[in-house]
Design an enzyme around this catalytic site. Structure first.
Site, PDB file in Angstrom:
ATOM      1  N   SER A  95       8.046   1.408   5.227  1.00 58.18           N
ATOM      2  CA  SER A  95       7.075   0.667   4.516  1.00 58.18           C
ATOM      3  C   SER A  95       6.984   1.336   3.075  1.00 58.18           C
ATOM      4  O   SER A  95       7.849   0.727   2.283  1.00 58.18           O
ATOM      5  CB  SER A  95       5.620   1.242   5.341  1.00 58.18           C
ATOM      6  OG  SER A  95       4.579   0.477   5.012  1.00 58.18           O
ATOM      7  N   ASP A 220       4.276  -8.053  12.507  1.00 58.92           N
ATOM      8  CA  ASP A 220       3.781  -7.066  11.323  1.00 58.92           C
ATOM      9  C   ASP A 220       2.877  -7.569  10.713  1.00 58.92           C
ATOM     10  O   ASP A 220       2.588  -8.826  10.010  1.00 58.92           O
ATOM     11  CB  ASP A 220       5.066  -6.517  10.167  1.00 58.92           C
ATOM     12  CG  ASP A 220       4.734  -5.411   9.401  1.00 58.92           C
ATOM     13  OD1 ASP A 220       3.473  -5.291   9.178  1.00 58.92           O
ATOM     14  OD2 ASP A 220       5.622  -4.765   9.187  1.00 58.92           O
ATOM     15  N   HIS A 249       4.029  -3.541  12.928  1.00 59.51           N
ATOM     16  CA  HIS A 249       4.298  -2.435  11.723  1.00 59.51           C
ATOM     17  C   HIS A 249       4.976  -1.091  11.895  1.00 59.51           C
ATOM     18  O   HIS A 249       6.168  -0.811  11.392  1.00 59.51           O
ATOM     19  CB  HIS A 249       3.039  -2.418  10.614  1.00 59.51           C
ATOM     20  CG  HIS A 249       3.606  -1.757   9.270  1.00 59.51           C
ATOM     21  ND1 HIS A 249       4.320  -2.209   8.458  1.00 59.51           N
ATOM     22  CD2 HIS A 249       3.525  -0.534   8.675  1.00 59.51           C
ATOM     23  CE1 HIS A 249       4.699  -1.636   7.341  1.00 59.51           C
ATOM     24  NE2 HIS A 249       3.826  -0.463   7.384  1.00 59.51           N
TER      25      HIS A 249
END
Length: 272
Positions: A95, A220, A249
């Site tokens: 991320s 996601d 995610h």
């Protein structure tokens, strides 16, 4: 506890597990190195030296007032690699950590780097702009900022119960997400929203000249696949793309065994 000190005096906490060729793990917002526990334990148990740090303003690192942007995050990562004299390393970013890895390569090159991996990562550019019309509207990030100012504890609970894990995480995992998130500095986490959403990494990805693995879930809800992994894999020369069907995610938890196996296979593609 082990720390390195950056040029501006920030103390950056890190874990250093196992021995072998180094693997450096950069975590997501607003978490810390604890979010990598499953992969760190797995890879260290398979003959790698795994280093995972807390980004400045997060976890056990200094809650600096300034420096809550990608250039400084990348320079902090460089300071860590330099202080530990890591060579032939694999950088793995989840991320926001994927942005940190991309900006590190863009600013510091790959002299210490053998491989890179981007997992559910924010590059190449999340924010919708005139030259990035497929990005995410700024109103989404404004909503996160507003939630942070109004009641960030509840914001983190809502993220964990909803889009971050897509309903696929246990209550224990959600509680761990909340606990790590609350350990971040209020200003640090607030300003990091702009860092991960409004930083353009397209030029950084063009600088990648090492084998790169991109892993992203196609469900996601935080960094949509079409905005993140799909486009990053297209921009990085010869990148390998693995798509997790139906995955949210937070695959470091929801797909921990699959992710560990895929990272290990990638690591073993080069000799130590």
């Amino acid at each position: 506890m082990p720390f390195i000190t950056t040029a501006d005096g920030a103390q950056i906490f890190y874990k250093d597990w196992g021995s072998g060729r180094p693997v450096v793990l950069s975590h997501g917002w607003p978490l810390n190195s604890d979010s990598w526990e499953a992969q760190a334990l797995f890879l260290a148990s398979h003959g790698y030296r795994v280093i995972a740090h807390d980004r400045r303003g997060h976890g056990r690192s200094t809650q600096t007032w300034d420096g809550n942007e990608m250039d400084t995050y990348a320079d902090d990562l460089a300071a860590l690699l330099d202080a530990l004299d890591l060579r032939h390393a694999t950088l793995v970013g989840f991320s926001t950590g994927g942005g940190e890895v991309a900006r590190y390569i863009g600013r510091h090159g790959t002299g210490r780097v053998a491989q890179a991996a981007l997992v559910s990562a924010v590059p190449p550019f999340m924010l919708r702009t005139p030259d990035n019309p497929e990005g995410v509207p700024v109103t989404v990030f404004d909503g996160i900022r507003a939630g942070s100012l109004a009641d960030r504890s509840q914001l983190y609970k809502d993220l964990a119960a909803g889009p971050f894990f897509g309903g696929a995480a246990s209550q224990g995992v959600q509680d761990a997400f909340w606990l790590q998130s609350m350990a971040s500095g209020h200003r640090n986490a607030y300003e990091c929203v702009a860092a991960f959403s409004a930083t353009d990494f397209r030029d950084d990805l063009a600088a990648f000249d090492v084998p790169t693995l991109v892993i992203h879930g196609d469900a996601d809800q935080v960094v949509p696949f079409d905005v993140g992994g799909k486009r990053s894999a297209a921009l990085i020369k010869d990148a390998e793309l693995i798509v997790y069907a139906g995955a949210p995610h937070g695959i470091t938890d929801t797909h921990r065994e699959q992710l560990g196996a895929d990272l290990l296979a990638f690591l073993e593609e080069i000799s130590s």
